[in-house]
Design a protein around this motif. Structure first.
Motif, mmCIF file in Angstrom:
data_model
loop_
_atom_site.group_PDB
_atom_site.id
_atom_site.type_symbol
_atom_site.label_atom_id
_atom_site.label_comp_id
_atom_site.label_asym_id
_atom_site.label_seq_id
_atom_site.Cartn_x
_atom_site.Cartn_y
_atom_site.Cartn_z
ATOM 1 N N TYR B 38 0.841 -1.201 0.000
ATOM 2 C CA TYR B 38 0.000 0.000 0.000
ATOM 3 C C TYR B 38 0.870 1.243 0.000
ATOM 4 O O TYR B 38 1.900 1.293 0.637
ATOM 5 N N ILE B 39 0.436 2.240 -0.720
ATOM 6 C CA ILE B 39 1.227 3.461 -0.848
ATOM 7 C C ILE B 39 1.074 4.303 0.405
ATOM 8 O O ILE B 39 -0.057 4.564 0.859
ATOM 9 N N LEU B 40 2.219 4.695 0.954
ATOM 10 C CA LEU B 40 2.225 5.495 2.169
ATOM 11 C C LEU B 40 2.399 6.976 1.855
ATOM 12 O O LEU B 40 1.882 7.837 2.523
ATOM 13 N N ASP B 41 3.193 7.265 0.828
ATOM 14 C CA ASP B 41 3.441 8.665 0.474
ATOM 15 C C ASP B 41 3.838 8.731 -1.000
ATOM 16 O O ASP B 41 4.332 7.741 -1.565
ATOM 17 N N ALA B 42 3.642 9.904 -1.605
ATOM 18 C CA ALA B 42 4.024 10.099 -3.007
ATOM 19 C C ALA B 42 4.417 11.547 -3.225
ATOM 20 O O ALA B 42 3.830 12.431 -2.601
ATOM 21 N N ASN B 43 5.405 11.805 -4.080
ATOM 22 C CA ASN B 43 5.830 13.194 -4.296
ATOM 23 C C ASN B 43 5.019 13.833 -5.438
ATOM 24 O O ASN B 43 4.266 13.123 -6.132
ATOM 25 N N PRO B 44 5.137 15.153 -5.601
ATOM 26 C CA PRO B 44 4.354 15.845 -6.640
ATOM 27 C C PRO B 44 4.591 15.276 -8.045
ATOM 28 O O PRO B 44 3.673 15.173 -8.853
ATOM 29 N N ALA B 45 5.849 14.889 -8.299
ATOM 30 C CA ALA B 45 6.128 14.319 -9.615
ATOM 31 C C ALA B 45 5.325 13.046 -9.818
ATOM 32 O O ALA B 45 4.821 12.778 -10.923
ATOM 33 N N ALA B 46 5.225 12.255 -8.754
ATOM 34 C CA ALA B 46 4.441 11.027 -8.828
ATOM 35 C C ALA B 46 2.980 11.336 -9.148
ATOM 36 O O ALA B 46 2.366 10.649 -9.980
ATOM 37 N N GLU B 47 2.475 12.356 -8.518
ATOM 38 C CA GLU B 47 1.094 12.776 -8.782
ATOM 39 C C GLU B 47 0.912 13.061 -10.263
ATOM 40 O O GLU B 47 -0.049 12.643 -10.913
ATOM 41 N N ARG B 48 1.878 13.811 -10.768
ATOM 42 C CA ARG B 48 1.832 14.241 -12.176
ATOM 43 C C ARG B 48 1.907 13.055 -13.120
ATOM 44 O O ARG B 48 1.093 12.903 -14.038
ATOM 45 N N ILE B 49 2.907 12.221 -12.834
ATOM 46 C CA ILE B 49 3.150 11.099 -13.748
ATOM 47 C C ILE B 49 2.000 10.097 -13.709
ATOM 48 O O ILE B 49 1.588 9.558 -14.732
ATOM 49 N N LEU B 50 1.475 9.868 -12.480
ATOM 50 C CA LEU B 50 0.430 8.860 -12.363
ATOM 51 C C LEU B 50 -0.962 9.416 -12.630
ATOM 52 O O LEU B 50 -1.905 8.672 -12.858
ATOM 53 N N GLY B 51 -1.080 10.743 -12.550
ATOM 54 C CA GLY B 51 -2.383 11.356 -12.808
ATOM 55 C C GLY B 51 -3.352 11.166 -11.651
ATOM 56 O O GLY B 51 -4.560 11.095 -11.846
ATOM 57 N N VAL B 52 -2.819 11.004 -10.440
ATOM 58 C CA VAL B 52 -3.649 10.823 -9.236
ATOM 59 C C VAL B 52 -3.103 11.752 -8.149
ATOM 60 O O VAL B 52 -1.887 11.890 -8.029
ATOM 61 N N THR B 53 -3.961 12.334 -7.355
ATOM 62 C CA THR B 53 -3.478 13.232 -6.288
ATOM 63 C C THR B 53 -2.866 12.434 -5.162
ATOM 64 O O THR B 53 -3.148 11.235 -4.985
ATOM 65 N N ARG B 54 -2.030 13.085 -4.394
ATOM 66 C CA ARG B 54 -1.368 12.469 -3.254
ATOM 67 C C ARG B 54 -2.390 11.876 -2.280
ATOM 68 O O ARG B 54 -2.243 10.752 -1.822
#
Lengths: 126, 530
Positions: B38-54
């Motif tokens: 399970y995802i615990l944290d994600a950075n802004p780039a991850a948000e962008r690349i995955l197209g999902v908010t933190r």
């Protein structure tokens, strides 16, 4: 009555030769070097037999024969052939198509010619 | 590349700050996952690349169905093959893994290049088990794919055109071949290393100079002309290759190599040669045709001319007495005229095409009869070997074909001469096809061969023998019309005639005539022929 023969050929040497030979053979001969003159002589000379070349300039042999046959369907016509091709097929057959009764090839032996003329004339007489 | 969080911890608040800046500012996406995935944290780039908010990412499973995770080939990845799982299980980072995920914001699949890095559990962060670092390589992948496709098309195009490309680098003398070049030379890519030395073994020794001269011209910086050279394929074939080159320059304008295309033009050359031969044949046939027409035209006029010559000489002969001095002279004129007449007749036969009196003809009795007549006219020291036993039928003019056989046999006898010898006449079946082939009714031909071991003829003579008036006989001995008449008759029958000859050894004439199928109805044939 001495039979009268009309010779039609554009080659003067042929006319001279055949006239000479047929005269010696005892016939009365008239010559024409083209079809128009031949038709004129048809009336004037009133031949018993016509000996004509097939290929001639102006009114050619075929036309001449056709015209002769119109006015004198009873007249025997002997066509002379120099061997030139007239369409395809058997040349004797073609001559008959044109209305000639008999075909003779140039150059012919004079004996051959006179005997042919003799036979044709005999056939005309009833 | 492992992000060891333990280090940052020990740096105190500075470390935290640096880490935070890094985390927030990285262009690559970073996520932290727990042991279950399970995802615990994600950075802004991850948000962008995955197209999902933190906010939405936190708590979502790494292999949630919304991702539609797939491997590089597009297949779904099983749990135990999932690189994150593998990384954790083996405690070994899985780096540069290509993974496809569905980006719902864009509404399409994107390709990611992912590093899966297992994290040791730490006192402060016991739950972090995996760190992923990734970037979007979709565009890159598309470009690579396009490039591959392009190369593929190029390779296929080369194969279709049978054109290969080759680059010779002058800096190290290395030769680089496209796949098609290996194919052209007939060597295996795995077994042959292209180089000037290795290619020399493949090139015809007489043409090596041509090849190497072109290379040297390019090396000196001049544009070489296109060349053609022969090669030996390992399978023994000799092929003709065409090579055209272009110089390759570096940015400074210095010649660094030559790029060439290589094409196998063997078939092209063969086709050209055949075309030339056919053209020659056609030209020859047209000439004969023209000659025939000319002859025919002249014949008519000559016949007219002969009427006074024969007619008047004949009339005068009968008009003069037996001992007249002119009589013999007139006879001469008449005889000469007769000869002329016969000559003209033969010319006419040559030029006449369709005046045949054709009927179905049984070949065996016809030939036997003809040979019987011919034999009578031959000298005793000429033997005839007849091999005419099979029943063949043709559709033809008996008298004209008789002329053909008589002519050929007479010629053969003449070629043999006084020494005597043998003439073989043989009949066989054949399936000849040629450019002027008027298709035979049964699709087959009869071949009548007349073979002699006489004087033969050279190539020059052989080319002209069917021409009218061409003769090798002395003046007066022959007219030169015989074979042209033969040719005319055979052609008019829808056949053709071939001749092979060797000077001093003998000649062989083959007359091909369309075979008549035995069952064919005569009327049917007449219908076709007219």
């Amino acid at each position: 009555m001495t039979p009268r023969i009309l010779i039609v050929d554009d080659d003067l040497a042929v006319l001279v030769t055949v006239e000479h030979v047929l005269s010696i053979a005892g016939y009365k001969v008239a010559t024409a070097s083209n079809g128009k003159r031949a038709l004129f002589l048809l009336n004037r000379f009133d031949p018993n037999l016509v000996l004509t070349d097939l290929i001639m300039p102006e009114m050619d042999g075929v036309e001449t024969i056709t015209e002769i046959k119109k006015t004198r369907p009873d007249l025997k016509i002997i066509a002379m052939s120099g061997g030139a091709r007239i369409g395809n097929g058997n040349i004797l057959q073609r001559a008959k198509e044109f209305g000639a009764d008999v075909l003779i090839s140039k150059p012919f032996e004079m004996a051959e010619l006179t005997s042919l003329i003799g036979r044709s004339l005999a056939a005309t007489k009833v | 590349m492992g992000v060891d969080l333990s280090q940052s911890r020990s740096c105190g608040s500075d470390g935290d700050e640096r880490f935070r800046l890094l985390f927030e500012g990285l262009n690559q996406g970073v996520t932290f996952q727990d042991a279950e995935g399970y995802i615990l944290d994600a950075n802004p780039a991850a948000e962008r690349i995955l197209g999902v908010t933190r906010a939405e990412l936190i708590g979502r499973h790494a292999r949630d169905s919304s991702w539609q995770v797939c491997d590089a080939s597009g297949s779904a990845i099983s749990e135990k093959n999932y690189p994150g799982f593998v990384a954790r299980a083996m405690d070994q980072a899985q780096i540069k893994v290509t993974v496809g995920i569905f980006n719902s914001a864009r509404g399409e699949r994107r390709w990611l290049n992912v590093d899966y890095i297992p994290q040791p559990s730490l006192p402060g962060r016991p739950s972090v088990s995996l760190c992923t670092v990734f970037s979007d390589i979709t565009e890159q992948r598309r470009t690579e794919q396009a490039l591959r496709e392009n190369e593929n098309y190029l390779g296929r195009a080369q194969r279709i055109a049978s054109v290969g490309s080759c680059f010779l680098d002058f800096r190290d003398d290395k030769l680089k071949w496209s796949d098609e070049v290996f194919s052209i030379y007939g060597v295996e890519k795995s077994q042959h290393v292209p180089s000037l030395d290795s290619v020399r073994k493949l090139i015809h020794p007489d043409d090596w100079q041509i090849y190497i001269d072109a290379v040297e011209t390019a090396r000196e910086g001049h544009q070489p002309h296109p060349i053609q050279y022969r090669i030996f394929r390992p399978d023994g074939q000799i092929r003709i290759l065409f090579r055209d080159s272009e110089l390759s320059l570096d940015d400074a304008g210095v010649v660094i190599g030559a790029l060439s295309i290589i094409q196998d033009i063997t078939d092209l050359r063969a086709a050209e040669k055949q075309k030339d031969e056919l053209q020659t044949q056609l030209f020859h046939a047209q000439r004969l045709e023209a000659l025939g027409t000319l002859a025919g035209g002249i014949a008519h006029d000559l016949n007219n001319t002969l009427v006074p010559i024969l007619g008047l000489s004949e009339a005068m002969l009968s008009g003069v007495r037996a001992n007249h001095p002119h009589r013999p002279l007139l006879q001469v004129i008449h005889t000469a005229g007769t000869r002329a007449r016969d000559l003209v007749r033969r010319i006419l036969t040559f030029s006449r095409r369709e005046d045949l009196d054709s009927k179905p003809l049984e070949l065996t009795p016809f030939l036997h009869e003809t040979m019987r007549l011919v034999r009578a006219g031959l000298p005793a020291n000429i033997k005839i070997d007849q091999r005419i036993s099979r029943p063949f039928r043709i559709f033809g003019d008996a008298s004209q074909l008789h002329q053909v056989i008589v002519n050929l046999v007479t010629n053969a006898a003449h070629a043999i001469g006084d020494v005597g010898g043998k003439i073989t006449v043989r009949v066989s079946e054949s399936r000849a096809t040629r450019l002027d082939d008027r298709s035979s009714l049964a699709g087959k031909f009869i071949r009548i061969s007349v073979i002699d071991a006489g004087c033969g003829m050279d190539d020059e003579t052989r080319k002209h023998i069917f021409e009218p008036f061409f003769t090798t006989k002395k003046i007066g001995a022959g007219t030169g019309l015989g074979l042209s008449v033969v040719h005319g008759i055979v052609t008019a029958h829808g056949g053709h005639i071939d001749v092979t000859s060797n000077l001093g050894k003998g000649s062989r004439f083959d007359v091909f005539l369309p075979m008549l199928a035995p069952e064919r109805d005569v009327n049917e044939i007449a219908g076709i022929a007219s």
